[in-house]
Design an enzyme around this catalytic site. Structure first.
Site, PDB file in Angstrom:
ATOM      1  N   LYS A   1     -19.740  19.890 -35.321  1.00 24.06           N
ATOM      2  CA  LYS A   1     -18.376  21.281 -36.166  1.00 24.06           C
ATOM      3  C   LYS A   1     -18.893  22.660 -35.866  1.00 24.06           C
ATOM      4  O   LYS A   1     -18.350  23.768 -36.035  1.00 24.06           O
ATOM      5  CB  LYS A   1     -17.984  20.624 -37.062  1.00 24.06           C
ATOM      6  CG  LYS A   1     -18.447  20.176 -38.566  1.00 24.06           C
ATOM      7  CD  LYS A   1     -18.299  20.187 -39.937  1.00 24.06           C
ATOM      8  CE  LYS A   1     -19.374  19.165 -40.323  1.00 24.06           C
ATOM      9  NZ  LYS A   1     -19.728  17.788 -40.172  1.00 24.06           N
TER      10      LYS A   1
ATOM     11  N   LYS B   1     -16.822  22.437 -42.150  1.00 30.05           N
ATOM     12  CA  LYS B   1     -14.864  21.557 -41.392  1.00 30.05           C
ATOM     13  C   LYS B   1     -13.629  22.398 -42.091  1.00 30.05           C
ATOM     14  O   LYS B   1     -12.925  23.043 -40.675  1.00 30.05           O
ATOM     15  CB  LYS B   1     -14.922  20.062 -42.253  1.00 30.05           C
ATOM     16  CG  LYS B   1     -16.235  18.991 -41.907  1.00 30.05           C
ATOM     17  CD  LYS B   1     -15.226  18.174 -43.268  1.00 30.05           C
ATOM     18  CE  LYS B   1     -16.611  17.124 -42.513  1.00 30.05           C
ATOM     19  NZ  LYS B   1     -17.181  16.053 -43.242  1.00 30.05           N
TER      20      LYS B   1
HETATM   21  N1  LIG Z   1     -22.978  10.572 -38.546  1.00 29.02           N
HETATM   22  C1  LIG Z   1     -21.410  10.149 -38.501  1.00 29.02           C
HETATM   23  O1  LIG Z   1     -20.955   9.585 -39.065  1.00 29.02           O
HETATM   24  C2  LIG Z   1     -21.119  12.196 -37.765  1.00 29.02           C
HETATM   25  C3  LIG Z   1     -18.987  11.506 -37.977  1.00 29.02           C
HETATM   26  C4  LIG Z   1     -18.799  12.904 -37.090  1.00 29.02           C
HETATM   27  C5  LIG Z   1     -20.137  14.185 -36.714  1.00 29.02           C
HETATM   28  N2  LIG Z   1     -21.403  13.514 -36.451  1.00 29.02           N
HETATM   29  C6  LIG Z   1     -22.110  14.700 -35.786  1.00 29.02           C
HETATM   30  O2  LIG Z   1     -22.211  14.468 -34.759  1.00 29.02           O
HETATM   31  C7  LIG Z   1     -23.490  14.562 -34.092  1.00 29.02           C
HETATM   32  C8  LIG Z   1     -24.410  13.861 -33.803  1.00 29.02           C
HETATM   33  O3  LIG Z   1     -23.921  13.088 -35.225  1.00 29.02           O
HETATM   34  P1  LIG Z   1     -25.846  11.630 -35.141  1.00 29.02           P
HETATM   35  O4  LIG Z   1     -25.479  11.313 -37.088  1.00 29.02           O
HETATM   36  O5  LIG Z   1     -25.880  10.829 -34.484  1.00 29.02           O
HETATM   37  O6  LIG Z   1     -27.225  12.777 -35.606  1.00 29.02           O
HETATM   38  P2  LIG Z   1     -28.714  11.963 -35.791  1.00 29.02           P
HETATM   39  O7  LIG Z   1     -28.415  10.432 -36.172  1.00 29.02           O
HETATM   40  O8  LIG Z   1     -29.365  12.966 -36.802  1.00 29.02           O
HETATM   41  O9  LIG Z   1     -29.050  12.103 -33.881  1.00 29.02           O
HETATM   42  C9  LIG Z   1     -29.064  13.633 -33.535  1.00 29.02           C
HETATM   43  C10 LIG Z   1     -29.421  13.585 -32.452  1.00 29.02           C
HETATM   44  O10 LIG Z   1     -29.566  14.987 -31.846  1.00 29.02           O
HETATM   45  C11 LIG Z   1     -30.558  15.125 -30.770  1.00 29.02           C
HETATM   46  N3  LIG Z   1     -31.149  16.008 -31.168  1.00 29.02           N
HETATM   47  C12 LIG Z   1     -31.080  17.322 -31.976  1.00 29.02           C
HETATM   48  N4  LIG Z   1     -31.792  18.373 -31.547  1.00 29.02           N
HETATM   49  C13 LIG Z   1     -31.468  18.578 -30.515  1.00 29.02           C
HETATM   50  C14 LIG Z   1     -32.340  19.389 -29.083  1.00 29.02           C
HETATM   51  N5  LIG Z   1     -31.862  20.988 -29.789  1.00 29.02           N
HETATM   52  N6  LIG Z   1     -31.834  18.993 -27.981  1.00 29.02           N
HETATM   53  C15 LIG Z   1     -31.914  17.810 -27.365  1.00 29.02           C
HETATM   54  N7  LIG Z   1     -31.478  16.707 -28.307  1.00 29.02           N
HETATM   55  C16 LIG Z   1     -31.310  17.481 -29.469  1.00 29.02           C
HETATM   56  C17 LIG Z   1     -31.831  14.291 -31.684  1.00 29.02           C
HETATM   57  O11 LIG Z   1     -33.174  14.431 -30.492  1.00 29.02           O
HETATM   58  P3  LIG Z   1     -34.173  13.170 -31.502  1.00 29.02           P
HETATM   59  O12 LIG Z   1     -33.849  11.723 -32.036  1.00 29.02           O
HETATM   60  O13 LIG Z   1     -34.716  13.409 -30.267  1.00 29.02           O
HETATM   61  O14 LIG Z   1     -34.658  14.384 -32.860  1.00 29.02           O
HETATM   62  C18 LIG Z   1     -30.962  13.158 -31.680  1.00 29.02           C
HETATM   63  O15 LIG Z   1     -31.287  11.877 -30.594  1.00 29.02           O
HETATM   64  C19 LIG Z   1     -23.672  15.633 -35.535  1.00 29.02           C
HETATM   65  O16 LIG Z   1     -23.410  17.305 -34.705  1.00 29.02           O
HETATM   66  C20 LIG Z   1     -22.801  15.089 -36.521  1.00 29.02           C
HETATM   67  O17 LIG Z   1     -23.107  16.610 -37.180  1.00 29.02           O
HETATM   68  C21 LIG Z   1     -21.574  12.721 -36.996  1.00 29.02           C
END
Ligand SMILES: NC(=O)c1ccc[n+]([C@@H]2O[C@H](COP(=O)([O-])OP(=O)(O)OC[C@H]3O[C@@H](n4cnc5c(N)ncnc54)[C@H](OP(=O)(O)O)[C@@H]3O)[C@@H](O)[C@H]2O)c1
Length: 316
Positions: free
Chosen positions: A100, A199
């Site tokens: 977001k 949000k």
């Molecule tokens: N989790 C939820 O329920 C949820 C719901 C709605 C929206 N979201 C949104 O969806 C997104 C992903 O969420 P998540 O929970 O999957 O996050 P996460 O588990 O923290 O994973 C984030 C990923 O982003 C990668 N990353 C971070 N910086 C990067 C960069 N500069 N270049 C390339 N890759 C990069 C990380 O790589 P490394 O592992 O190599 O560090 C990791 O694989 C976020 O923006 C979050 O706000 C999440």
């Protein structure tokens, strides 16, 4: 349709699992995955090797038609997702994201850049974990103006306030939310209302063309609420909920708030518990309509991404 992923965290893994499991129904294939510290993978099956030297190199090599951007949220700037999205637009790629930050900081610029390039930019999973909000407005409310909205959109604070209503401590509520895996990386982003402010700004920018940032949201966290406040509310048949609001002022500006409100338990905004969320849209032609999502998880966030991809294929 070839799909490149940036980020391979919990949402991306759920998305890959969904796409793989639904391979026969939908024409989407993973062309590559790029991460910050865990390397880069191309093709199928995914096998990670050394990281591409830049996002540009990854996108050039993956040869995908759409980028699904799932890097971590950086609430204060919207980066690095903002740059990743622009790198994809520059290559004529459509973009879908669950992040977001870019919407809260630069939505109108991204919308115009996508239009200038003739590509689609979609983001259903950014708010309410894939429940229809943006696509509902786009596809089901043609001609309607959104005058404002109100929503209970932050799960962590609901868990904490419920714990306090059950005579447990604030800290115990934080631990419960962390154990459910729903807090931001830093839980103070939830507690201080920062997640709700991002949000709120994202919704206001997309639905009301507000041209605002998270700093424009009047923000108050739940940290100052005491056990006595919670008890007094309960005895009056009321509850505290962290509410996001936006309204169009007579001069056309948009006023936004993210702060705890004391509501009757029968108020629609007070009826969702735990990870469940509710958003009400206040419109000119359709009165108030809303979306409720009951206990969503990453599977629903992954579906929101899929729904964006399906919607993009309808435009081609
Ligand atoms: N989790 C939820 O329920 C949820 C719901 C709605 C929206 N979201 C949104 O969806 C997104 C992903 O969420 P998540 O929970 O999957 O996050 P996460 O588990 O923290 O994973 C984030 C990923 O982003 C990668 N990353 C971070 N910086 C990067 C960069 N500069 N270049 C390339 N890759 C990069 C990380 O790589 P490394 O592992 O190599 O560090 C990791 O694989 C976020 O923006 C979050 O706000 C999440």
């Amino acid at each position: 349709m070839r799909v490149a992923l940036i980020g391979y965290g919990s949402v991306a893994r759920a998305f890959v699992s969904l796409i793989t499991g639904q391979r026969k129904r939908f024409p989407f294939r993973i062309a590559g995955v790029h991460t910050r510290r865990h390397g880069t993978a191309y093709g199928s099956p995914l096998e990670f090797g050394p990281a591409a030297t830049s996002v540009g190199e990854f996108l050039d090599k993956a040869q995908a038609e759409v980028l699904v951007e799932l890097s971590s949220l950086e609430p204060e700037t919207g980066e690095p997702a903002l740059t990743h999205i622009r790198e994809a637009f520059a290559r004529g790629m459509h973009v879908v994201t669950a992040n977001k930050g870019p919407l809260a900081h630069a939505y109108s610029a991204l919308r115009d850049e996508a239009a200038a390039r003739g590509v689609q930019f979609r983001f259903e999973s950014t708010v309410m974990d894939g429940a229809p909000v943006f696509n509902m407005v786009r596809n089901c409310l043609p001609g309607v103006r959104i005058l404002g909205f109100s929503g209970a959109l932050n799960s962590t604070t609901k868990i904490i306030l419920r714990a306090m209503a059950e005579e447990r401590t604030f800290a115990e509520g934080v631990v419960e939310a962390q154990e459910l895996g729903i807090t931001e990386a830093d839980p103070s982003d939830d507690v201080d209302g920062w997640d709700s402010a991002v949000k709120t700004a994202a919704l206001a920018n997309v639905l009301m063309d507000a041209g605002v940032g998270p700093d424009d949201v009047e923000r108050e966290g739940i940290g100052s609420l005491t056990a006595d406040d919670i008890r007094a509310a309960r005895e009056a048949g009321e509850v505290f909920v962290l509410i996001s609001r936006a309204e169009t002022l007579p001069d056309g500006r948009v006023r936004m708030q993210a702060r705890p409100e004391r509501l009757a338990v029968s108020d629609p905004l007070a009826t969702t518990q735990g990870t469940s969320n509710v958003l009400l849209l206040h419109t000119d032609l359709m009165g108030t309509v809303g979306t409720i999502s009951i206990e969503p998880g990453v599977a629903q966030t992954a579906y929101g991404l899929l729904s964006d991809l399906v919607d993009i294929t309808r435009t081609l």
